[in-house]
Design a protein around this motif. Structure first.
Motif, short mmCIF file in Angstrom:
data_model
loop_
_atom_site.label_atom_id
_atom_site.label_comp_id
_atom_site.label_asym_id
_atom_site.label_seq_id
_atom_site.Cartn_x
_atom_site.Cartn_y
_atom_site.Cartn_z
N UNK A 175 -27.53 41.47 20.42
CA UNK A 175 -26.55 40.42 20.10
C UNK A 175 -25.84 40.72 18.78
N UNK A 176 -24.56 40.45 18.75
CA UNK A 176 -23.81 40.58 17.50
C UNK A 176 -23.77 39.20 16.84
N UNK A 177 -24.38 39.10 15.65
CA UNK A 177 -24.36 37.84 14.92
C UNK A 177 -23.10 37.74 14.08
N UNK A 178 -22.56 36.52 13.99
CA UNK A 178 -21.29 36.32 13.29
C UNK A 178 -21.44 35.26 12.20
N UNK A 179 -20.68 35.43 11.14
CA UNK A 179 -20.64 34.41 10.08
C UNK A 179 -19.20 34.26 9.58
N UNK B 269 -23.33 44.04 4.74
CA UNK B 269 -24.57 44.71 4.32
C UNK B 269 -25.77 44.18 5.11
N UNK B 270 -25.72 42.90 5.48
CA UNK B 270 -26.84 42.31 6.23
C UNK B 270 -26.61 42.38 7.74
N UNK B 271 -25.64 43.18 8.14
CA UNK B 271 -25.37 43.48 9.55
C UNK B 271 -24.96 42.26 10.38
#
Ligand code: ADP
Ligand code: MP5
Length: 270
Positions: free
Chosen positions: A2-6, A29-31
């Protein structure tokens, strides 16, 4: 995988150490895939803030709308929001999209003393944004402004954290960078029941531009991945410690921190 988004909703720091720039670097940096909605443009460097240009409220709302109607997000971090009107527009969008993992860094004053939030907007933060927030991360002067109480000791900080929880926010972290009493850099987390201390060696340096932004962005990135608040704050603490320790030595004033130091350290340890 899964690609996490912020998503960061904050001001631009042309100098690259704080604001949107610090947030996006930290997410990367935290991917975590970083997205941004700008609230204001600042002309800024390590010597101070030379200009502040808030965006139209509609421009802020539309950026968030563009993200919400397509990409969505796993976490939101807010920084410099500047005005009552922008705070209300941001709160409205966060509520409409039902976003979770909302980290509110109540940015008020830049390290050099320039105001990044209008005085009358402090009440709006409490009324509109904190009830929607997962965690609020004031430094000591910001916690004083939000609660109206003077904070000298850790005991005072605990009292302020309790008062802040009454706004409806789920967790409170009062950061210790401005604490002159303690010998260590202690950040205090309150979950409504227990207090947790995140402690590290206080580093003797003038290069702390953007520490608050970076710390809150790291919490948002870790919450986006589904980590607990305690785990997220611990990673943020380790991230900022490495970033302050491994100075870049750029600019003639209060220099930025090193956003790649944490990952570099992880690689060496492996
Ligand atoms: N000199 C320092 N040594 C180690 N950690 C620090 C130092 N200054 C700030 N920090 C850490 O950086 C983060 C931001 O702290 P603080 O300076 O209180 O916030 P702000 O940047 O919003 O003013 C916190 O995790 C704090 O513990
Ligand atoms: C655009 C912008 N946002 C936030 C800060 C606060 O920075 P700090 O983390 O040093 O308090 C800043 N100086 N500029």
């Amino acid at each position: 995988m899964k690609t996490y988004k912020a998503l960061t909703i904050a001001g631009s720091d042309s100098g690259g150490g704080a604001g949107i720039q610090a947030d996006l670097k930290t997410f990367q940096e935290l991917k975590v895939f970083g997205m941004s909605a700008l609230t204001a443009v600042t002309a800024q460097n390590t010597l101070g803030v030379q200009g502040v240009y808030p965006l139209a409220v509609d421009a802020v709302g539309q950026q968030i709308e563009s993200i919400g109607t397509d990409l969505g997000t796993d976490a939101v971090k807010t920084g410099m929001l500047f005005s009552n009107e922008i705070i209300q527009a941001v709160a409205e969008k966060i509520r409409a999209f039902g976003w979770k993992n909302v980290v509110v860094d109540p940015v008020m004053i830049a390290k050099g003393g320039a105001p990044l939030l209008q005085q009358e907007a402090i009440a709006a933060l409490k009324e509109y944004l904190l009830p929607l927030a997962t965690v609020v991360t004031p430094n000591i002067p910001e916690a004083e402004a939000l609660t109206g109480m003077s904070i000298q000791t850790l005991k005072d900080r605990k009292e302020a954290a309790k008062r802040l929880l009454e706004t409806g926010v789920q967790y409170v972290v009062i950061k210790g960078g401005h604490d002159d009493v303690e010998d260590e850099a202690i950040d205090l987390l309150y979950d409504g029941q227990d207090f947790f201390y995140f402690t590290s060696k206080k580093i003797e340096t003038k290069n702390t531009h953007g520490t608050g932004c970076t710390f809150a962005a790291a919490i948002a990135a870790e919450l986006a991945k589904g980590n607990s608040i305690n785990a997220a704050v611990q990673t943020a603490k380790d991230f900022i410690q490495a970033a302050i320790e491994n100075q870049l030595g750029i600019g003639n004033g209060h220099g930025p921190t090193n956003h790649w130091a944490y990952q570099q350290k992880q690689h060496v340890q492996r």
